[in-house]
Design an enzyme around this catalytic site. Sequence first.
Site, short mmCIF file in Angstrom:
data_model
loop_
_atom_site.label_atom_id
_atom_site.label_comp_id
_atom_site.label_asym_id
_atom_site.label_seq_id
_atom_site.Cartn_x
_atom_site.Cartn_y
_atom_site.Cartn_z
N VAL A 717 14.61 -61.28 -63.31
CA VAL A 717 13.49 -61.23 -62.59
C VAL A 717 13.27 -60.23 -61.66
CG1 VAL A 717 13.62 -63.99 -62.45
CG2 VAL A 717 15.01 -62.58 -60.81
N GLY A 718 14.23 -59.16 -61.76
CA GLY A 718 14.07 -57.98 -60.80
C GLY A 718 15.12 -56.99 -60.91
N GLY A 723 21.69 -53.18 -58.47
CA GLY A 723 21.80 -54.10 -59.54
C GLY A 723 20.68 -54.79 -60.26
N VAL A 725 18.83 -58.75 -60.91
CA VAL A 725 18.62 -60.17 -60.46
C VAL A 725 18.13 -61.01 -61.61
CG1 VAL A 725 17.72 -61.89 -58.91
CG2 VAL A 725 18.12 -59.45 -58.21
N ASP A 846 16.55 -52.14 -44.53
CA ASP A 846 15.71 -51.92 -45.75
C ASP A 846 14.30 -53.14 -45.63
OD1 ASP A 846 14.59 -50.93 -48.15
OD2 ASP A 846 16.11 -51.63 -49.37
#
Length: 1021
Positions: A717-718, A723, A725, A846
């Site tokens: 999903v991302g 890393g 996800v 962030d």
Amino acid sequence: MGTIMFTFLLCFASQMLVYYLMPSTVAALSLSSESDKLALLALKEKLTNGVPESLPSWNESLHFCEWQGVTCGRRHMRVSSLQLANQTWGGTLGPSLGNLTFLKLLMLRNLALHGEIPPQIGRLKRLQNLILGGNKLEGEIPTELSNCTNLEAIELQHNHLTGRVPSWFGSMQLTWLDLASNNLVATIPPSLGNISSLAYLSLSQNHLAGNIPHALGKLSALETLALDLNNLSGQIPDSLYNLSSIQSFVLVENKLFGSLPSNLNLAFPKLEEFLVGGNQISGAFPSSISNITNLKRFDIARNAFSGPIPLTLGQLNKLDSIDIGDNNFGSGGARDLDFLSSLTNCTKLSLLSFYKNRFGGQFPDLIGNFSNLLILDISFNQIYGAIPEKIGKLISLTSLDIGFNHLEGTIPSSIGMLKNIGRLVLQSNKLSGNIPLSIGNLTILSQLFLAANQLQGSIPVTLRYCTKLETVILGINNLSGNIPNETFGYLRGLVLLVLSNNSFTGEIPSEFGNLDQLSQLFIHSNKLSGEIPNQLGGCSSLTKLILRENFFHGNIPSFLGSSIRSLDALDLSRNNFSGTIPFELENLTLLNFLDLSFNNLYGEVPTRGVFSNASQFSLSGNNNLCGGIPQLKLHACFRPPSRKHKRSLKKKLIIIIIISVIGGILIFFITFLAVHSLTRKRKRLPSSPISLQNESLRVTYGDLHEATNGFSSSNLVGVGSFGSVYKGSLLNFERLVAVKVLNLETRGAAKSFVAECNALGKMKHRNLVKILTCCSSVDYKGEDFKAIVFEFMPEGSLENVLHNNEGSENENHSLILSKRVDIALDVAHALDYLHHDEDQVVVHCDIKPSNVLLDEDMVAHLGDFGLARLIHGSTRHSSKDQVDSSTIKGTIGYLPPEYGAGGPVSSEGDIYSYGILLLEMLTGKRPTDNMFYENLSLQKWCKTKISETILDIVDSRLLMSFAEDGTWIVENNIKECLVMFAKIGVACSEEFPTQRMLSKDVIVKLLEIKRKLHVRKNIST
């Protein structure tokens, strides 16, 4: 001599003939009278449903010509008139009515008669006036009525008659025809134009369609034409303007279009009523009406007229009412209201209405000169300035509506002089100050609307004297203090109470329980606390109870399901309620909306009633619930064993323990050998998984591998800096999870893992992504493996929603302004929580749209704490806690300028990134967009466009729609809200940290925008 004798004999013979014939003539007359008597008695039986107490005079002790409502002719002693009215008999018209053949006037009005008009009515050849109005008669108008050729007046209004308007009316010589308020259909027959004697024609409030027949222009004697409340279409025929005798011209609420002639004064010189409101007529104001000196009522509201209003209306000295509302009059200019000066000469004016137009200008002082006004409605315009003190001179006012304008200043105390007022609407302006104490003088006030202003202070205790109040709407203001018991306890007739979106504190007054007529109570979005008082159970008529976004605590009382059975909407969300959900709520059979989300509820979820349909209730944010219907995907509830099984369970438990101990010893030795073997081969043993938030959720690499289909690309999903996800489904865990797998080959990934686990390990806030567990293990190849497991956010990231990334699960989302404000508030609350902890301050480092994740309710959760830094509260400003930003890899475009210059990490840096995020939400443009280069940045671009040209920079999708489910937006405030939102973003992203806003101030400003935007539809504020 012979002639004389002949004459004598002839006279004698005549006398003898009369003598012999007289008994038979008298007998005939007596027989005819007897038939009228029998007809009346039979008619009585039908009219009164046989109730003997009705019409007591209709008995043998009186001659029938002396009975109530009966009149007979002197010559023949036959019934010539029957008049009965205003009874509730509810009978029918019997056929014996047709035997009253000498009847000229039949009036049976307001008797609640039902059934059809009998066809025998056609026998009444002498009938001149037929009056059957105000009943419940059904069926069609009988064709036999056409035999009654002497009819002059027909009144059948206010019945349930069906079918068409008979065309054969055109062959009669009527002067009066009233068929209003029935269920007649089809078109108006042109044959009505043949009734040259007609003076009154009303076909109002039926279901007639089609054009108005041109032939009606032939009715030269017509004085009243009423065709209102139908479905008539087309233009008004020019022929109607030939009806020079017209006094009343009523075409309200149809679908007529076109324009009005410029010479109305010549067309209708005798005009008293001109009512054409509620159509689609356009053009300029018909200024020629100023010359119609008899004009009393003028209504062109709800059309498409435009332009200025003439200054000559003061010539209409008989004018009683003028309604020009809901058109396009005015230009927003300062002189738009000049016509009011002329109207002050109309001393009989009782209604003045020009709502929902484009009138500008200042609220004039001369309004006090309209001393006879009963109704004043100037709402939904652009009128500014203060409410003049002279408003108190309008002492005859029964209704005052000046809402939805730009009025400023305070509510004048002279408002208390309007002692005849029943409806007062001042909402959606910019009024400030306190609600005046003089409002207590309005003792017959039933409706009070003060919402969406800037009113301050507390609710005046004098409001208790307004004991007739049924509606009180004070929402979206800056009111504060306690809700006074001693005020609302006196308002026993209150039906609707709205105090939402203010700053009220304290508890719900116990005297609310005395409001047994209260139907809707909205006190959400305040600072109220305490428990829901038991006395509220006395509000047995409640249909809507909205308490969300307060600080209420304690259990949800069971009386909500037992004493208040009429509830159809209950919202207790975003409070601090605890305990279990009372099963009594299942008894609310009318309940179709229930929101208990974001509280501290636990235990079993009921399954019946509203709980049987997942679309009708919300329990989000209560993490300790169990059971419920399968769609909730909650874990099953633990059921304690019954007493009769305890002994057997005890024995079984002992056996299980013995087996477990032996098995444990065996496992220990096997594990020891395995470890020894792996050590010799220099293979590292997987360490124990870290479990932070959920001690029962412990996962291994194998669990996560299986949950994500082997970390399949279809589950991806991302991808982030450290890393990837994946979406997954863990065994024995019913909710979907998101698994963030760290790429340990990336520099800083291992530190990011530790930082995120430490940052989120003990933090709990509804706007932070919830970490379920951390896994530090080895994969099937013996390589290091680190992953973090979160709650899955089904609506993805704000990045995807804002920029409609292809392939996103939410690519069809288009965030409207109110939803963007909600998301901005969610993120602000998260930052406020992170930055103001007394023990340790967390700096996210962030903040950007891809790190703002949205759950199924579009609630925002801040995530990805891989770069987070912890600063201990006691030493938050010391050098040892300041981290060199050169070690921080934030995201270009969102990094504050001081980080690039080697400055320390700080909460002000997060605020900078947050400000850029707000501006991106406003404009739909990333800070790295190609249009930003050299000295032009997103912040500077917005700063230069922040006032008059704000619409030039706003995301185009925000301009398409400004409404969402259950809410509406005050149109005049849209631009103001956009400017406020932009100012927050610009202030947060200022170059120097000391110039940036504090998170708490951001929340206050966003809440102010929210108050200006959101108002519930079913309150009508």
